[in-house]
Design a protein around this motif. Structure first.
Motif, short mmCIF file in Angstrom:
data_model
loop_
_atom_site.label_atom_id
_atom_site.label_comp_id
_atom_site.label_asym_id
_atom_site.label_seq_id
_atom_site.Cartn_x
_atom_site.Cartn_y
_atom_site.Cartn_z
N GLU A 287 0.83 -1.21 0.00
CA GLU A 287 0.00 0.00 0.00
C GLU A 287 0.87 1.26 0.00
O GLU A 287 0.56 2.24 -0.69
CB GLU A 287 -0.92 -0.01 1.22
CG GLU A 287 -2.04 -1.05 1.14
CD GLU A 287 -2.89 -1.07 2.39
OE1 GLU A 287 -2.55 -0.34 3.35
OE2 GLU A 287 -3.89 -1.82 2.41
N GLY A 288 1.96 1.22 0.76
CA GLY A 288 2.87 2.36 0.79
C GLY A 288 3.50 2.61 -0.57
O GLY A 288 3.64 3.77 -1.00
N LEU A 289 3.87 1.55 -1.26
CA LEU A 289 4.45 1.68 -2.60
C LEU A 289 3.45 2.26 -3.59
O LEU A 289 3.77 3.16 -4.37
CB LEU A 289 4.95 0.31 -3.08
CG LEU A 289 6.22 -0.22 -2.42
CD1 LEU A 289 6.38 -1.71 -2.66
CD2 LEU A 289 7.46 0.52 -2.96
N LEU A 290 2.24 1.75 -3.56
CA LEU A 290 1.21 2.24 -4.47
C LEU A 290 0.89 3.71 -4.18
O LEU A 290 0.67 4.50 -5.10
CB LEU A 290 -0.05 1.38 -4.35
CG LEU A 290 0.09 -0.08 -4.82
CD1 LEU A 290 -1.17 -0.87 -4.46
CD2 LEU A 290 0.37 -0.15 -6.30
N ASP A 291 0.88 4.06 -2.92
CA ASP A 291 0.60 5.45 -2.53
C ASP A 291 1.66 6.42 -3.06
O ASP A 291 1.37 7.58 -3.33
CB ASP A 291 0.51 5.54 -1.00
CG ASP A 291 0.13 6.94 -0.53
OD1 ASP A 291 -0.96 7.41 -0.90
OD2 ASP A 291 0.93 7.55 0.20
N LYS A 292 2.90 5.92 -3.20
CA LYS A 292 4.00 6.74 -3.71
C LYS A 292 4.20 6.56 -5.21
O LYS A 292 5.25 6.90 -5.75
CB LYS A 292 5.29 6.40 -2.96
CG LYS A 292 5.24 6.73 -1.48
CD LYS A 292 5.00 8.21 -1.23
CE LYS A 292 4.96 8.52 0.26
NZ LYS A 292 4.67 9.96 0.51
N ASN A 293 3.19 6.04 -5.89
CA ASN A 293 3.18 5.90 -7.35
C ASN A 293 4.23 4.92 -7.86
O ASN A 293 4.92 5.19 -8.85
CB ASN A 293 3.35 7.27 -8.03
CG ASN A 293 2.82 7.27 -9.46
OD1 ASN A 293 1.96 6.46 -9.81
ND2 ASN A 293 3.35 8.15 -10.27
N PHE A 294 4.32 3.78 -7.18
CA PHE A 294 5.08 2.65 -7.69
C PHE A 294 4.12 1.59 -8.22
O PHE A 294 3.00 1.44 -7.70
CB PHE A 294 5.94 2.01 -6.59
CG PHE A 294 7.20 2.77 -6.25
CD1 PHE A 294 8.38 2.50 -6.92
CD2 PHE A 294 7.20 3.74 -5.27
CE1 PHE A 294 9.55 3.19 -6.61
CE2 PHE A 294 8.34 4.45 -4.94
CZ PHE A 294 9.53 4.17 -5.62
N LYS A 295 4.55 0.85 -9.20
CA LYS A 295 3.79 -0.28 -9.72
C LYS A 295 4.44 -1.57 -9.21
O LYS A 295 5.64 -1.77 -9.39
CB LYS A 295 3.79 -0.27 -11.25
CG LYS A 295 3.10 -1.47 -11.89
CD LYS A 295 3.21 -1.42 -13.40
CE LYS A 295 2.57 -2.64 -14.05
NZ LYS A 295 2.73 -2.60 -15.53
N ILE A 296 3.65 -2.43 -8.58
CA ILE A 296 4.18 -3.69 -8.06
C ILE A 296 4.45 -4.62 -9.25
O ILE A 296 3.55 -4.97 -10.01
CB ILE A 296 3.21 -4.37 -7.09
CG1 ILE A 296 2.80 -3.40 -5.98
CG2 ILE A 296 3.85 -5.64 -6.52
CD1 ILE A 296 3.91 -2.95 -5.09
N ILE A 297 5.71 -5.05 -9.41
CA ILE A 297 6.10 -5.94 -10.51
C ILE A 297 6.05 -7.40 -10.08
O ILE A 297 5.54 -8.26 -10.79
CB ILE A 297 7.52 -5.59 -11.02
CG1 ILE A 297 7.58 -4.13 -11.48
CG2 ILE A 297 7.94 -6.54 -12.13
CD1 ILE A 297 6.66 -3.80 -12.62
#
Length: 314
Positions: A287-297
């Motif tokens: 969730e933290g990654l998505l919130d910072k505009n990362f795409k989960i690979i």
């Protein structure tokens, strides 16, 4: 010089957090004696051939962490109290500590230098990467990459799930000529793996002066000092460049804090590989990654741990 050995018994979940505690308090060396997963070892013919049969008796035991402090340290009694308190407090971060026992014993210099060596043998971390202690003989096979380390003085030997997953994700995603930043570089193993797999340059950063010193020694041991820089300090204070891949093998709670700044050190469409994440914390990190505009690979899991590879979005 004489030494005090601090023997700590904990669940696997707490190993890296306890190791961090020990180094912050000035441990001069840490060895980790993990229980033997027999079924897993049978899948790795290399390690099975090398293993001491006596070590098989440790199956299903708790992980043992041996830390070494100089008996000349006048603050040692207070440090032991702090170690016990901090281990108990790890449950507040969702980590299971098991028995969390802390025992003390005395060692002379010769015993200290050899105490941890019995636990380290050559091991395949990935299909390509073999990590071996510098004192062990090993015949390199075609296509293998050998990393030699002195694993007694800094965590990150490649055998722990969190480290091996980081190396595996680097191997899968690295392109020749990439630049790498390793946050919390420990023994330097991730930076060394990256350049041996084709990275043009790697930079490791760590707050711990012991880890920085040992990482530099391991890099010299592998003749990689021209391609790897190791610096001490906070990421935002000592690193100015951007990398194609940033990797961090640290606790999930620290990763969440790191997300506030890490984007500025990653090139557009670059990757952030994070590990040291217990499964209970996976959702929070995602969730933290998505919130910072990362795409989960990809999310890779081993045992109670996971590693997450995410791509920076513009």
């Amino acid at each position: 010089m004489n030494w005090t050995e601090v023997l700590i018994k904990v669940d696997a979940q707490a190993v890296e957090a306890v190791t961090d505690i020990l180094y912050v308090l000035g441990a001069q060396g840490v060895a980790i004696d993990e229980p033997i997963d027999i079924e897993k070892l049978k899948e790795d013919e290399l390690y099975w051939d090398y293993i001491d049969e006596k070590l098989l008796e440790k199956n299903n035991e708790e992980t043992k962490i041996m830390a070494y402090f100089s008996e000349e340290d006048i603050n040692l009694p207070e440090k032991i109290i702090t170690i016990r308190e901090k281990i108990k407090n790890l449950t507040e971060y969702g980590l299971s500590i098991g028995s969390g026992t802390v025992e003390l014993s005395n060692l002379n210099q010769e015993d200290w230098e050899s105490a941890w060596k019995q636990y380290f043998k050559p091991v395949h971390v990935t299909d390509k990467i073999v990590v071996k202690p510098e004192w062990e003989e090993y015949e390199k096979k075609e296509g293998e990459i050998i990393i030699e380390i002195d694993p007694g003085m800094a965590f990150g030997t490649g055998t722990h799930e969190t480290t091996s997953m980081c190396i595996n994700q680097i191997e899968k995603n690295l392109k020749n000529g990439d630049q790498i930043i390793d946050i919390g570089c420990g023994s330097g193993i991730l930076a060394m793996a990256a350049v041996l797999l084709g990275a043009q340059k790697a930079t490791g950063v760590d707050l711990d002066p012991v880890a920085v010193r040992v990482a530099k020694e391991n890099i010299i041991l592998n003749h990689l000092e021209e391609r790897i820089d190791i610096v001490q300090g906070n990421l935002t204070d000592v690193i100015k460049d951007k990398a194609d891949i940033v990797v961090a093998n640290i606790m999930a709670d620290i990763i969440l804090i790191l997300l506030e700044d890490v984007r500025e050190f990653i090139k557009d469409d670059g990757l952030f590989i994070s590990s040291g994440i217990i499964l209970e914390k996976r959702e929070a990190v995602e969730e933290g990654l998505l919130d910072k505009n990362f795409k989960i690979i990809e999310v890779e899991t081993k045992g109670e741990w996971c590693a997450i590879t995410a791509q920076k979005q513009k």
